[in-house]
Design an enzyme around this catalytic site. Structure first.
Site, PDB file in Angstrom:
ATOM      1  N   HIS B  64      28.936  39.519  39.340  1.00  0.00           N
ATOM      2  CA  HIS B  64      30.357  39.467  38.985  1.00  0.00           C
ATOM      3  C   HIS B  64      31.171  38.748  40.059  1.00  0.00           C
ATOM      4  O   HIS B  64      31.640  39.353  41.018  1.00  0.00           O
ATOM      5  CB  HIS B  64      30.863  40.909  38.817  1.00  0.00           C
ATOM      6  CG  HIS B  64      32.178  41.001  38.115  1.00  0.00           C
ATOM      7  ND1 HIS B  64      32.540  42.092  37.365  1.00  0.00           N
ATOM      8  CD2 HIS B  64      33.215  40.153  38.041  1.00  0.00           C
ATOM      9  CE1 HIS B  64      33.751  41.907  36.865  1.00  0.00           C
ATOM     10  NE2 HIS B  64      34.183  40.736  37.263  1.00  0.00           N
ATOM     11  N   ARG B  68      36.651  30.441  40.342  1.00  0.00           N
ATOM     12  CA  ARG B  68      37.983  29.825  40.154  1.00  0.00           C
ATOM     13  C   ARG B  68      37.969  28.342  39.764  1.00  0.00           C
ATOM     14  O   ARG B  68      39.017  27.754  39.581  1.00  0.00           O
ATOM     15  CB  ARG B  68      38.853  29.980  41.409  1.00  0.00           C
ATOM     16  CG  ARG B  68      39.073  31.420  41.834  1.00  0.00           C
ATOM     17  CD  ARG B  68      39.961  32.160  40.881  1.00  0.00           C
ATOM     18  NE  ARG B  68      40.265  33.506  41.348  1.00  0.00           N
ATOM     19  CZ  ARG B  68      40.242  34.580  40.564  1.00  0.00           C
ATOM     20  NH1 ARG B  68      39.933  34.465  39.279  1.00  0.00           N
ATOM     21  NH2 ARG B  68      40.535  35.772  41.042  1.00  0.00           N
ATOM     22  N   HIS B 183      34.944  44.349  30.303  1.00  0.00           N
ATOM     23  CA  HIS B 183      36.010  44.872  31.169  1.00  0.00           C
ATOM     24  C   HIS B 183      36.694  45.938  30.327  1.00  0.00           C
ATOM     25  O   HIS B 183      37.361  45.626  29.345  1.00  0.00           O
ATOM     26  CB  HIS B 183      36.971  43.734  31.524  1.00  0.00           C
ATOM     27  CG  HIS B 183      38.244  44.168  32.171  1.00  0.00           C
ATOM     28  ND1 HIS B 183      38.525  43.915  33.490  1.00  0.00           N
ATOM     29  CD2 HIS B 183      39.323  44.835  31.694  1.00  0.00           C
ATOM     30  CE1 HIS B 183      39.724  44.411  33.799  1.00  0.00           C
ATOM     31  NE2 HIS B 183      40.227  44.980  32.717  1.00  0.00           N
ATOM     32  N   HIS B 236      32.418  46.573  36.602  1.00  0.00           N
ATOM     33  CA  HIS B 236      33.240  47.328  37.561  1.00  0.00           C
ATOM     34  C   HIS B 236      33.681  48.717  37.080  1.00  0.00           C
ATOM     35  O   HIS B 236      34.873  48.988  36.922  1.00  0.00           O
ATOM     36  CB  HIS B 236      34.437  46.507  38.034  1.00  0.00           C
ATOM     37  CG  HIS B 236      35.202  45.781  36.954  1.00  0.00           C
ATOM     38  ND1 HIS B 236      35.543  46.358  35.758  1.00  0.00           N
ATOM     39  CD2 HIS B 236      35.684  44.520  36.918  1.00  0.00           C
ATOM     40  CE1 HIS B 236      36.221  45.475  35.040  1.00  0.00           C
ATOM     41  NE2 HIS B 236      36.306  44.370  35.712  1.00  0.00           N
ATOM     42  N   ASP B 309      32.808  41.700  42.141  1.00  0.00           N
ATOM     43  CA  ASP B 309      34.057  41.293  41.478  1.00  0.00           C
ATOM     44  C   ASP B 309      34.896  40.439  42.436  1.00  0.00           C
ATOM     45  O   ASP B 309      36.122  40.560  42.505  1.00  0.00           O
ATOM     46  CB  ASP B 309      34.847  42.516  40.986  1.00  0.00           C
ATOM     47  CG  ASP B 309      35.980  42.119  40.037  1.00  0.00           C
ATOM     48  OD1 ASP B 309      36.098  40.923  39.703  1.00  0.00           O
ATOM     49  OD2 ASP B 309      36.744  43.019  39.629  1.00  0.00           O
ATOM     50  N   HIS B 313      42.346  35.107  45.800  1.00  0.00           N
ATOM     51  CA  HIS B 313      43.736  34.796  45.490  1.00  0.00           C
ATOM     52  C   HIS B 313      44.415  34.277  46.749  1.00  0.00           C
ATOM     53  O   HIS B 313      44.002  34.600  47.864  1.00  0.00           O
ATOM     54  CB  HIS B 313      44.488  36.032  45.009  1.00  0.00           C
ATOM     55  CG  HIS B 313      44.083  36.495  43.640  1.00  0.00           C
ATOM     56  ND1 HIS B 313      44.227  35.710  42.523  1.00  0.00           N
ATOM     57  CD2 HIS B 313      43.521  37.655  43.218  1.00  0.00           C
ATOM     58  CE1 HIS B 313      43.781  36.369  41.466  1.00  0.00           C
ATOM     59  NE2 HIS B 313      43.333  37.552  41.865  1.00  0.00           N
TER      60      HIS B 313
END
Lengths: 297, 437
Positions: B64, B68, B183, B236, B309, B313
């Protein structure tokens, strides 16, 4: 310089000393017009507020400060400026304190981490509204002297109320017992961890209370089905004449305003002999002067 | 030129093959050739890695990861993501499809694979979208995605709210035998929420996301799974109710697997502290009782894999009001240290910890690697279990630094990573060495 981001983080003796100072700021008290002379207080309001903004404005003026009023409408926020950009720009004009209202919980905490002046939280989202809690406590101290052993019943939309959170912390710190009352949909989990007792039965709780603080019920909560209707809310949680009968003889009625008359408070109760609602408003200015004095002077 | 490497006298932990002890591992031409208790003779031209006192492990596999690219290359690219991966000991990552352009068609899958080939660091396995544009409305062309190289399908980041569509997804996917990775979040329960609903959210005045937002969707999907005989992978997992349902479904023989992210088994909702957006993720950090339940599930086999995960950012995505902060943290370079915290605390055995990073994920998705038997890919991670270090986000090889673990003390660190017999990470430096190329 000191921030007032919430009641959380302030000790009992600090709160008491601030409330004691506020007495000097009551009408007819000592001349305090020099306390912030030559200084600027920036009112930074990202959310509409008439009474809190006005109250802080008058408090700052009364201490001799200049007031910079900044509101979100038509501001650069609508052009995409971030909160920190706005705050840093305001800071660059050199205020002694930023008084800040914002719809996001924790927004003043973010600003406080990045500016050098004092940050005073004038209400952040559904988190805290410390100056309101202080003026409420001040009003009760005026009545009772001390709060120890007194029971304050806070009724209404506790989930979305910053007033409830700050009052819970402030009243508990000052020795009062706090009972929170509302429908389960408007009571969030974990309030017991903050020292509250919780009930959904107003009629059972009323006779124990020395003060009943009604919270404003937002009309849109009804659309979101937190409550089926304001009519049913008023029936279950409205403080009306019949319920007033069940209160202790000397118990007082409070409201942070603005009131939905006939919903959380019957007009006769709001305007009746128990009501200290207008005293709350007057005391607000004195308490906010004391806050500015402690944080910005 | 043929490459031969001999890992000398390391502690080899290979849960799939029941190995845990000092061994020599010989690899040649990208494959494991021999694992031997006895000292092996050094072949001529072999590179010898003195692994005494170190752990020699199958390369880690992360199910996971958000790379990007395409679309948000300022946060991460396939190349920078692969650099972070090998620095964290990962030799294979599954790349989520919620890029901008969404990986809901073969062209995007091929772009990711091409970038990964150019990076030439670790294996990158794309995951394709369940629905076109992740809109939750129409199925993406699953057959095309799988033939282009997708190893799973998922709308990760978003749930498939339409139960009927989810049912068809599970049915349709049986043709390709790929896991449907979900998810789990009922958006009507989580709406407007910024963190776990509990005493902390009440104190902070932040709107909460109840655990039921996840558990209710897990329950729904397990019901659909049973009916469709499909293959479900729950991404997750964050709370006690979910692991209880998954455990029970496994006992009943359903084809369900799941993963847990290190932040969910290390931190609870108190980490939000003073509105720290670095502790903001989806699903949110839960209560301490959930953390304990996740740890139990890691131990008892309910959880198949530790997955990061990894969600890079930019600074500006986090330097805002908590409610506005974007969800997610980077995880590739902190996963091992955080997993080892559970080993040092006596929660997990070293063997189980390694299984959760290697064979567990390989098996869940049917990926190559994850073990070191002769013939297996020579994907090897060498760990110094004793070295003490401090997480420094400024040193991350990922393009982003959003982590709540900056400054955290760790014990145990990746020192070398080998992919297909080539050294791609060595003592902090990424890149294939000239000798082994």
């Amino acid at each position: 310089m000191r921030h007032l981001l919430g009641i959380e983080g302030w000790r009992r003796d600090e709160l008491e000393s601030l409330l004691d100072r506020a007495k000097a700021h009551l009408p007819g008290g000592a001349d305090t017009t020099h306390v912030l002379r030559g200084k600027v207080v920036a009112n930074l309001f990202f959310e509409d507020s008439t009474r809190t903004r006005t109250s802080f404005h008058m408090a700052a003026k009364g201490l001799g400060a200049s007031v910079l009023n900044w509101t979100h409408t038509g501001s650069s926020v609508s052009k995409g400026e971030t909160l920190l950009d706005t705050a840093r720009n305001i800071e660059a004009t050199g205020p002694a304190a930023i008084v800040m209202r914002h719809r996001s919980s924790g927004a003043p905490h973010l600003v406080a981490k990045h500016v050098k002046c004092a940050v005073i939280n004038a209400g952040d989202g559904t988190h805290e509204h410390p100056s309101q809690a202080l003026l409420d406590a001040f009003t009760l101290r005026q009545r009772w002297g001390a709060l120890d052993g007194r029971t304050v019943l806070i009724v209404g939309d506790v989930r979305h109320s910053r007033v409830a959170r700050s009052n819970l912390l402030c009243l508990r710190a000052l020795g009062a017992r706090v009972v929170l009352c509302g429908p389960p949909t408007l009571i969030p989990p974990g309030l017991e961890d903050m020292g509250a007792e919780v009930t959904h039965n107003l009629d059972a709780a009323l006779p124990q209370a020395d003060a009943v603080m009604c919270l404003r019920i937002q009309l849109e909560r009804q659309e979101q089905s937190f409550v089926p209707s304001t009519r049913e809310y008023a029936r279950l949680f409205g403080l009306n004449a019949a319920r007033e009968e069940r209160m202790k003889a000397d118990a007082v009625v409070m409201h942070p305003g603005p009131i939905n008359r006939g919903v959380e408070l019957a007009p006769a109760v709001a305007d009746g002999p128990r009501s200290v609602i207008l005293e709350q408003v007057s005391n607000g200015v004195a308490v906010r002067r004391a806050i500015l004095e402690v944080c910005a002077a | 030129m043929s490459s031969t490497v001999l890992f000398r006298r390391g502690r080899v932990i290979d849960p799939r093959n029941g190995v845990d002890g000092v061994r020599d591992v010989l690899v040649r031409d990208g494959k494991v050739v021999e694992v031997s208790e006895a000292l092996l003779p050094v072949p001529s031209s072999a590179e010898v890695v003195d692994a005494a006192g170190k752990w020699v492990l199958p390369g880690f596999i992360d199910l996971h990861v958000h790379l990007r690219e395409p679309g948000e290359e300022g946060k991460e690219t396939v190349l920078t993501g692969c650099r972070a991966a090998v620095a964290g000991g990962f030799t294979a990552v599954v790349a989520m499809p919620n890029t901008k352009v969404v990986n809901d068609n073969a062209m995007v899958t091929e772009l990711v694979l091409n970038r990964a080939r150019a990076a030439a660091l670790c294996h990158v396995y794309p995951a394709g979208a369940i629905t076109k544009g992740l809109k939750g409305e129409e199925l993406a062309e699953m057959g095309e995605l799988v033939s282009a190289g997708c190893v799973a399908i998922t709308d990760d980041g978003r749930p498939v709210m339409n139960a009927s569509l989810m049912r068809r997804t599970l049915q349709y996917a049986t043709m390709f035998d790929v896991p449907v990775m979900v998810h789990e979040e009922d958006l009507t329960l989580s709406a407007g929420g910024a963190m776990h609903e509990g005493a902390v959210s009440t104190r902070l005045g932040l709107r909460g996301i109840p655990a039921s937002a996840e558990v209710a969707m897990v329950a729904r999907d397990l019901v659909l799974l049973e009916e469709t005989k499909g293959r479900l992978h729950v991404a997750h997992v964050s709370c006690e109710g979910s692991v209880r349902l998954i455990r029970e479904a496994k006992q009943r023989g359903l084809r369900v697997t799941c993963e847990v992210a290190p932040h969910h088994f290390i931190l609870d909702d108190r980490a939000v502290g003073d509105y720290d957006t670095h502790a903001k993720m989806a699903p949110p950090l839960r209560a301490d009782s959930d953390v304990l339940a996740l740890r139990e599930a890691l131990v008892d086999g309910t959880v198949d894999a530790i997955a990061t995960d990894h969600a890079p950012h930019g600074v500006l995505d986090k330097l805002v009001e908590f409610e506005k902060g974007i969800n997610g943290i980077v995880g590739l370079e902190t996963a091992l240290g955080l997993t080892l915290e559970l080993v040092h605390a006596g929660v997990l055995t070293a063997n189980r910890a390694v299984e959760l990073l290697t064979h567990g994920p390989a098996k869940a998705f049917g990926l190559p690697g994850g073990h070191l038997a002769p013939g297996a890919p020579a994907d090897v991670t060498v760990v110094d279990p004793d070295v003490e270090w401090t997480v420094d986000a400024h040193q991350f090889l990922s393009r982003s630094r959003n982590t709540p673990f900056h400054g955290r003390k760790q014990k145990g660190r990746v020192i070398q990573t080998w992919v297909s017999g080539l050294k791609v990470f060595d003592k902090g430096q990424v890149g294939q060495s000239k000798e082994s190329r």
